[in-house]
Design a protein around this motif. Structure first.
Motif, PDB file in Angstrom:
ATOM      1  N   PHE A 154       0.834  -1.200   0.000  1.00 10.33           N
ATOM      2  CA  PHE A 154       0.000   0.000   0.000  1.00 10.33           C
ATOM      3  C   PHE A 154       0.872   1.255   0.000  1.00 10.33           C
ATOM      4  CE2 PHE A 154      -3.419   2.591   2.357  1.00 10.33           C
ATOM      5  CZ  PHE A 154      -4.067   2.905   1.194  1.00 10.33           C
ATOM      6  N   LYS A 155       0.726   2.131   0.981  1.00  6.36           N
ATOM      7  CA  LYS A 155       1.489   3.378   1.031  1.00  6.36           C
ATOM      8  C   LYS A 155       2.700   3.285   1.955  1.00  6.36           C
ATOM      9  CE  LYS A 155      -2.671   6.180   0.205  1.00  6.36           C
ATOM     10  NZ  LYS A 155      -3.519   7.298   0.714  1.00  6.36           N
ATOM     11  N   PHE A 156       2.956   2.076   2.467  1.00 12.52           N
ATOM     12  CA  PHE A 156       3.997   1.925   3.476  1.00 12.52           C
ATOM     13  C   PHE A 156       5.367   1.811   2.821  1.00 12.52           C
ATOM     14  CE2 PHE A 156       0.065   0.712   5.439  1.00 12.52           C
ATOM     15  CZ  PHE A 156       0.145   1.337   6.673  1.00 12.52           C
ATOM     16  N   ARG A 157       6.168   2.825   3.016  1.00  7.24           N
ATOM     17  CA  ARG A 157       7.495   2.916   2.409  1.00  7.24           C
ATOM     18  C   ARG A 157       8.390   3.763   3.321  1.00  7.24           C
ATOM     19  NH1 ARG A 157       9.281   7.241   0.618  1.00  7.24           N
ATOM     20  NH2 ARG A 157      10.642   6.146  -0.842  1.00  7.24           N
ATOM     21  N   GLY A 158       9.661   3.896   2.913  1.00  8.65           N
ATOM     22  CA  GLY A 158      10.565   4.781   3.629  1.00  8.65           C
ATOM     23  C   GLY A 158      11.510   4.106   4.600  1.00  8.65           C
ATOM     24  N   LEU A 159      11.411   2.781   4.720  1.00  9.58           N
ATOM     25  CA  LEU A 159      12.363   2.044   5.554  1.00  9.58           C
ATOM     26  C   LEU A 159      13.586   1.654   4.722  1.00  9.58           C
ATOM     27  CD1 LEU A 159       9.832  -0.172   7.515  1.00  9.58           C
ATOM     28  CD2 LEU A 159      11.390   1.510   8.526  1.00  9.58           C
ATOM     29  N   PRO A 160      14.725   1.416   5.349  1.00  8.83           N
ATOM     30  CA  PRO A 160      15.943   1.064   4.591  1.00  8.83           C
ATOM     31  C   PRO A 160      15.968  -0.394   4.152  1.00  8.83           C
ATOM     32  CG  PRO A 160      16.451   1.162   6.916  1.00  8.83           C
ATOM     33  CD  PRO A 160      15.020   1.616   6.782  1.00  8.83           C
ATOM     34  N   GLY A 161      14.906  -0.826   3.484  1.00 14.30           N
ATOM     35  CA  GLY A 161      14.809  -2.193   3.012  1.00 14.30           C
ATOM     36  C   GLY A 161      13.355  -2.549   2.757  1.00 14.30           C
ATOM     37  N   LEU A 162      13.136  -3.665   2.078  1.00 13.15           N
ATOM     38  CA  LEU A 162      11.788  -4.081   1.713  1.00 13.15           C
ATOM     39  C   LEU A 162      11.016  -4.602   2.924  1.00 13.15           C
ATOM     40  CD1 LEU A 162       9.931  -4.591  -0.848  1.00 13.15           C
ATOM     41  CD2 LEU A 162      10.690  -6.972  -0.666  1.00 13.15           C
ATOM     42  N   ILE A 163       9.741  -4.231   3.030  1.00 17.28           N
ATOM     43  CA  ILE A 163       8.885  -4.733   4.099  1.00 17.28           C
ATOM     44  C   ILE A 163       8.449  -6.163   3.776  1.00 17.28           C
ATOM     45  CG2 ILE A 163       6.666  -4.459   5.277  1.00 17.28           C
ATOM     46  CD1 ILE A 163       6.962  -1.444   4.898  1.00 17.28           C
ATOM     47  N   PHE A 164       8.702  -7.084   4.715  1.00 15.73           N
ATOM     48  CA  PHE A 164       8.302  -8.488   4.573  1.00 15.73           C
ATOM     49  C   PHE A 164       6.958  -8.756   5.242  1.00 15.73           C
ATOM     50  CE2 PHE A 164      12.266  -9.070   2.807  1.00 15.73           C
ATOM     51  CZ  PHE A 164      12.666 -10.391   2.660  1.00 15.73           C
TER      52      PHE A 164
END
Length: 278
Positions: A154-164
């Protein structure tokens, strides 16, 4: 749920050069927050050199069947999570079906994450915990720096890596990364993201969106009601398998539909939920 990932360190350089990096998430979500029942569907996260898109897998399947067999089928994604954005941007274009119309709304959705030192293993990947408040909910994400995309569902971004993995505190929405693959070309979504199987998205703002939603809520069968007014009272129409023969029966169906709309009012961004009158 077993994770099936095709990415490995040996393939990373090749992956970065690919045109579309596709990640598939299993989504469980509650349309009614007061019930225990989950709807389930797979969602696709496509990352290209210029854009990121998130949409239901069934949209892509329907489009593929249409092209392969010359069909003219359509499919409506009820998750309310069809979005696209430029790479490395928090400005999203949201796509939504309202009655028979298809619309797009632009929003800015910056998420401020708090990254924890806590880690765990998912398959052979080390993932790290992060938390944030977004859309009126508290969220926990598990991301891996081994996959160098700062994106997620969805709109969840901005972390230093891919969300699992991703879930809200009340487990109304739960995402698990289950597959990944690379596509040699930029995958076109023109038929089912930017348009809805023939209906090109009409840009609107939040105020216009609210107006359209309330118009639908106040008279969800406006088209059928208009037919009654133009023809004789013996007209028979079918709504959800029930034959409607007069205005009184249509009014009863309207009240029933309004109850359903109020019941299934649990969007991801709960702070944007419509306050429907009873």
């Amino acid at each position: 749920m077993k994770i099936i990932l095709t990415i490995s360190a040996l393939l990373m350089i090749h992956l970065i050069q690919a045109q579309t990096h596709r990640f598939i998430y299993a989504l469980q979500y509650k349309m009614d927050s007061t019930e225990n029942h989950y709807e389930k569907q797979n969602m696709i996260l496509d990352i290209t050199p210029t854009e990121v898109k998130f949409y239901g897998q069934d949209l892509a399947v329907t489009d593929s069947l249409n092209q392969k067999f010359g069909m003219n089928s359509s499919y409506t994604d009820m998750s309310g999570q069809v979005v696209k954005r430029k790479i490395n941007s928090s400005e999203n274009e949201n796509f939504i079906n309202i009655k028979n119309g298809y619309y797009s709304i632009k929003t800015t959705d910056k998420i401020n994450w708090t990254i924890s030192d806590e880690t765990k293993k998912i398959e052979n990947y080390t993932v790290q915990k992060a938390s944030a408040k977004f859309g009126g909910r508290s969220w926990t994400a598990w991301f891996s720096k081994e996959i160098p995309f700062n994106e997620g569902p969805f709109k969840f971004r901005g972390l230093p890596g891919l969300i699992f993995e991703l879930s809200d505190a009340k487990n109304n929405f739960i995402y698990h990364l289950i597959k990944s693959r690379e596509l040699p070309e930029v995958y076109s979504t023109e038929n089912f993201v930017e348009s809805s199987f023939g209906n090109k998205a009409i840009p609107i703002n939040e105020k216009q969106k609210y107006k359209l939603i309330m118009e639908f809520y106040n008279d969800p069968f406006a088209f059928e009601r208009n037919n009654f007014s133009k023809t004789n009272t013996n007209l028979r129409i079918n709504i959800n398998g029930k034959e409607i023969q007069n205005v009184e029966e249509l009014n009863t169906q309207t009240k029933s539909m309004q109850e359903v709309i109020r019941k299934y009012n649990n969007p991801v961004e709960i702070d944007k939920a419509i306050r429907y009158p009873k």
